[in-house]
Design a protein around this motif. Structure first.
Motif, mmCIF file in Angstrom:
data_model
loop_
_atom_site.group_PDB
_atom_site.id
_atom_site.type_symbol
_atom_site.label_atom_id
_atom_site.label_comp_id
_atom_site.label_asym_id
_atom_site.label_seq_id
_atom_site.Cartn_x
_atom_site.Cartn_y
_atom_site.Cartn_z
ATOM 1 N N UNK A 412 0.727 -1.238 0.073
ATOM 2 C CA UNK A 412 0.054 -0.097 0.027
ATOM 3 C C UNK A 412 0.868 1.257 -0.232
ATOM 4 N N UNK A 413 1.957 1.364 0.731
ATOM 5 C CA UNK A 413 2.700 2.479 1.125
ATOM 6 C C UNK A 413 3.482 2.567 -0.548
ATOM 7 N N UNK A 414 4.075 1.406 -0.954
ATOM 8 C CA UNK A 414 4.793 1.561 -2.269
ATOM 9 C C UNK A 414 3.885 2.196 -3.588
ATOM 10 N N UNK A 415 2.460 1.650 -3.182
ATOM 11 C CA UNK A 415 1.637 1.945 -4.372
ATOM 12 C C UNK A 415 1.287 3.212 -4.400
ATOM 13 N N UNK A 416 1.260 4.055 -3.370
ATOM 14 C CA UNK A 416 0.971 5.229 -3.132
ATOM 15 C C UNK A 416 2.283 6.181 -3.685
ATOM 16 N N UNK A 417 3.256 5.867 -2.987
ATOM 17 C CA UNK A 417 4.617 6.503 -3.528
ATOM 18 C C UNK A 417 4.831 6.468 -5.194
ATOM 19 N N UNK A 418 4.517 5.366 -5.473
ATOM 20 C CA UNK A 418 4.363 5.053 -7.091
ATOM 21 C C UNK A 418 3.637 5.897 -7.849
ATOM 22 N N UNK A 419 2.559 5.982 -7.370
ATOM 23 C CA UNK A 419 1.353 6.565 -8.122
ATOM 24 C C UNK A 419 1.539 8.149 -7.957
ATOM 25 N N UNK A 420 2.101 8.551 -6.842
ATOM 26 C CA UNK A 420 2.153 10.181 -6.824
ATOM 27 C C UNK A 420 3.403 10.378 -7.870
ATOM 28 N N UNK A 421 4.494 9.700 -7.692
ATOM 29 C CA UNK A 421 5.322 9.983 -8.946
ATOM 30 C C UNK A 421 4.808 10.071 -10.249
ATOM 31 N N UNK A 422 4.108 8.738 -10.571
ATOM 32 C CA UNK A 422 3.458 8.501 -11.964
ATOM 33 C C UNK A 422 2.670 9.504 -12.309
ATOM 34 N N UNK A 423 1.711 10.047 -11.447
ATOM 35 C CA UNK A 423 0.888 11.173 -11.833
ATOM 36 C C UNK A 423 1.484 12.573 -12.024
ATOM 37 N N UNK A 424 2.757 12.833 -11.423
ATOM 38 C CA UNK A 424 3.477 14.078 -11.614
ATOM 39 C C UNK A 424 4.124 13.954 -13.008
ATOM 40 N N UNK A 425 4.706 12.537 -13.337
ATOM 41 C CA UNK A 425 5.496 12.360 -14.521
ATOM 42 C C UNK A 425 4.200 12.580 -15.843
ATOM 43 N N UNK A 426 3.169 11.882 -15.463
ATOM 44 C CA UNK A 426 2.041 12.210 -16.474
ATOM 45 C C UNK A 426 1.816 13.298 -16.682
ATOM 46 N N UNK A 427 1.481 14.143 -15.714
ATOM 47 C CA UNK A 427 1.258 15.629 -15.904
ATOM 48 C C UNK A 427 2.209 16.565 -16.757
ATOM 49 N N UNK A 428 3.517 16.119 -16.513
ATOM 50 C CA UNK A 428 4.670 16.848 -17.233
ATOM 51 C C UNK A 428 4.474 16.453 -18.583
ATOM 52 N N UNK A 429 4.285 14.976 -18.914
ATOM 53 C CA UNK A 429 4.269 14.542 -20.232
ATOM 54 C C UNK A 429 3.108 15.187 -21.022
ATOM 55 N N UNK A 430 1.843 15.448 -20.290
ATOM 56 C CA UNK A 430 0.845 16.128 -20.863
ATOM 57 C C UNK A 430 1.132 17.611 -21.633
ATOM 58 N N UNK A 431 2.249 18.063 -21.241
ATOM 59 C CA UNK A 431 2.435 19.460 -21.755
ATOM 60 C C UNK A 431 3.761 19.441 -22.689
ATOM 61 N N UNK A 432 3.768 19.906 -24.016
ATOM 62 C CA UNK A 432 4.852 19.724 -24.785
ATOM 63 C C UNK A 432 6.006 20.448 -24.248
ATOM 64 N N UNK A 433 5.885 21.275 -23.398
ATOM 65 C CA UNK A 433 7.135 22.051 -22.876
ATOM 66 C C UNK A 433 7.931 21.172 -21.718
ATOM 67 N N UNK A 434 7.305 20.104 -21.428
ATOM 68 C CA UNK A 434 7.767 19.299 -20.214
ATOM 69 C C UNK A 434 8.156 17.958 -20.637
ATOM 70 N N UNK A 435 7.481 17.582 -21.657
ATOM 71 C CA UNK A 435 7.540 16.298 -22.450
ATOM 72 C C UNK A 435 9.103 15.868 -22.713
ATOM 73 N N UNK A 436 9.646 14.569 -22.447
ATOM 74 C CA UNK A 436 10.955 13.966 -22.792
ATOM 75 C C UNK A 436 10.731 12.402 -23.125
ATOM 76 N N UNK A 437 11.570 12.196 -23.920
ATOM 77 C CA UNK A 437 11.846 10.604 -24.325
ATOM 78 C C UNK A 437 11.897 9.889 -23.126
ATOM 79 N N UNK A 438 12.833 9.987 -22.406
ATOM 80 C CA UNK A 438 13.035 9.263 -21.036
ATOM 81 C C UNK A 438 11.894 9.020 -20.292
ATOM 82 N N UNK A 439 11.162 10.011 -19.977
ATOM 83 C CA UNK A 439 10.222 9.993 -18.986
ATOM 84 C C UNK A 439 8.998 9.185 -19.909
ATOM 85 N N UNK A 440 8.986 9.409 -21.349
ATOM 86 C CA UNK A 440 7.925 8.677 -21.936
ATOM 87 C C UNK A 440 8.114 7.198 -21.909
ATOM 88 N N UNK A 441 9.494 6.856 -21.847
ATOM 89 C CA UNK A 441 9.783 5.256 -21.692
ATOM 90 C C UNK A 441 9.622 4.845 -20.291
#
Length: 476
Positions: A412-441
């Motif tokens: 449960x703890x790891x799922x919460x931490x992973x989802x928080x990081x995943x949500x932040x990365x997905x939000x950055x990827x949704x913007x063309x100014x924050x999108x990177x190939x490495x985070x897409x992978x």
């Protein structure tokens, strides 16, 4: 800032390379210029994959070298560093220099030019008159008044910052397209005071003393660090490993400076067989000292885990050991000072390029997770707060831990931490100014491992600490 404009920054850098290659054919014909241009292209690829200040700095160095190397071969890394600094310092005045030259060329050829004062004088009356009549018409006609009211002028602060940014970008580009010829004409020599020569007897006495002292330190390291013997009461292995790692590196650096300052090729000390043997023994002891520093750091990592700082320290220790080996090789083979400088600069360039390409944070996080899965409670404690602070670099390692977690609470703890990081990365990827190939992978890898949906968590909406534990109370 760099991470939030990755695509724009990469396109601008790629356009810079194309402009330099097209407008200055000498860069393509020069071997050194072509190599520097290829390295600049490699750093652009690094910026596309995952932008960083280090990659941007290396790109600037590479493309500036590409612009200057056709005019002068690479001779000395220090001299070229000063030339690059000189070009950067004079970049703001280069456009003014070229404009002055254009004006002087027109005068010599009697080409009529446009006088700014005459243009301003000719525009004063029509502009002022038009503004006056438009103001009168706006006060008399509500339709014109509404039209003027609907005009939205850009914010003055935004305009100023954009102009400053444009100038900051154009100045280095101009400096590479039209470099200052005085920069490459300088031979790199700086007048200075020659260092005093040290007598052979003083060198022999000093080196013999240093060898004895270093032998004592290395003997203690061999006895307790390398052999694994028990330390005296009150001294833990973690304390013994941590306290000496960085101090010993400083000691090795001071030893290298001493050798460079007192044993220049051609000096009396360098020609003495006794001095050469003592220096060889001392540098070998320094290499053992650096190796002991690396082992101390690895022992500390084994006890407390890997961090970016500890990984960078290990890389730095390897670079120091390379420098000491090069100093020894120079002394034994009679190499020049320029050879030693260039060899160390090449080693540093290789290390910095590797650090720009490889994500040290992801490497440290993956190491901690791999050790935690392999050794369990027998390994170093896993710092989830540190992984949480690493952001996207720890996304895949957190997902790996989540998949292998046995207890429901830990999952449960790891799922919460992973989802928080995943949500932040997905939000950055949704913007063309924050999108990177490495985070897409990274996102694709994590979604293939655990899926794109949020995990079912205990106490939804409640606050948690950096370890993912519930602390009570609603989230803000």
């Amino acid at each position: 800032m760099i991470e939030q404009a990755s695509i724009l920054l990469s396109l601008a850098a790629l356009g810079w390379i194309v402009a330099l290659a097209l407008t200055r054919p000498a860069v393509r014909r020069s071997r050194g210029g072509a190599i520097a241009l290829a390295m600049a292209t490699l750093y652009v690829a690094t910026l596309v994959d995952d932008p960083s200040p280090l990659a941007a700095l290396l790109f600037l160095i590479a493309i500036t070298l590409a612009a200057l190397l056709p005019r002068r071969r690479f001779d000395d890394a220090v001299a070229w560093g000063l030339r690059l600094a000189w070009l950067g310092a004079t970049a703001p005045i280069l456009p003014l220099r070229d404009l002055t030259r254009v004006g002087q060329a027109r005068l010599r050829r009697n080409v009529p030019g446009v006088r700014v004062a005459a243009v301003v004088a000719a525009l004063v009356m029509p502009v002022a008159g038009a503004a006056l009549f438009l103001a009168l018409f706006a006060s008399a006609n509500p339709l014109i008044e509404r039209a003027f009211a609907g005009i939205a002028l850009p914010d003055a602060t935004t305009v100023v910052w954009r102009v400053v940014l444009a100038v900051a970008v154009l100045l280095p580009v101009w400096a590479t397209l039209r470099p200052n010829p005085r920069v490459t004409a300088w031979d790199g020599r700086i007048a200075g005071v020659a260092l005093p020569q040290t007598g052979v007897g003083t060198l022999i006495l000093s080196l013999a003393t240093f060898n004895v002292i270093f032998a004592g330190q290395n003997a203690l390291d061999i006895a307790f660090l390398w052999s694994g013997a028990a330390l005296p009461d009150g001294v833990t292995m973690a304390e013994y490993a941590h306290r000496g790692a960085y101090a010993l590196i400083v000691t090795a650096l001071l030893a290298g400076v001493f050798v460079l300052a007192t044993l220049r090729p051609g000096s009396a000390g360098a020609a003495s067989p006794v001095v050469r043997r003592l220096v060889t023994a001392w540098i070998v002891q320094n290499l053992l000292l650096v190796a002991s520093s690396g082992l101390r750091t690895l022992d500390y990592v084994d006890a407390y885990g890997m961090t970016v700082l500890r990984l960078a320290a290990l890389v730095w220790m390897a670079l120091v050991a390379t420098g000491l080996a090069l100093i020894l090789w120079r002394l034994l083979r009679g190499r020049s000072a320029a050879w030693l400088i260039n060899a160390n600069a090449f080693a540093a360039a290789v290390v910095l390029t590797a650090c720009a390409i490889v994500d040290l944070g992801a490497t440290a996080a993956a190491w901690n997770v791999r050790v935690a899965l392999a050794r369990g409670r027998a390994g170093p404690p896993l710092d989830l707060c540190y992984l949480e602070r690493m952001g996207s670099s720890a996304l895949v390692p957190l997902a790996t831990l989540e998949r292998h977690a046995h207890g429901a609470g830990l999952r449960d703890r790891l799922g919460y931490l992973r989802w928080q990081a995943q949500s932040r990365v997905a939000a950055d990827q949704a913007s063309w100014t924050g999108w990177t190939f490495r985070n897409a992978r990274r996102l694709a890898t994590v979604e293939a491992m655990v899926g794109p949906r949020a995990p079912r968590l205990r106490g939804p909406g409640q606050r948690r600490d950096c370890n993912g534990r519930l602390t009570g109370g609603p989230q803000r």
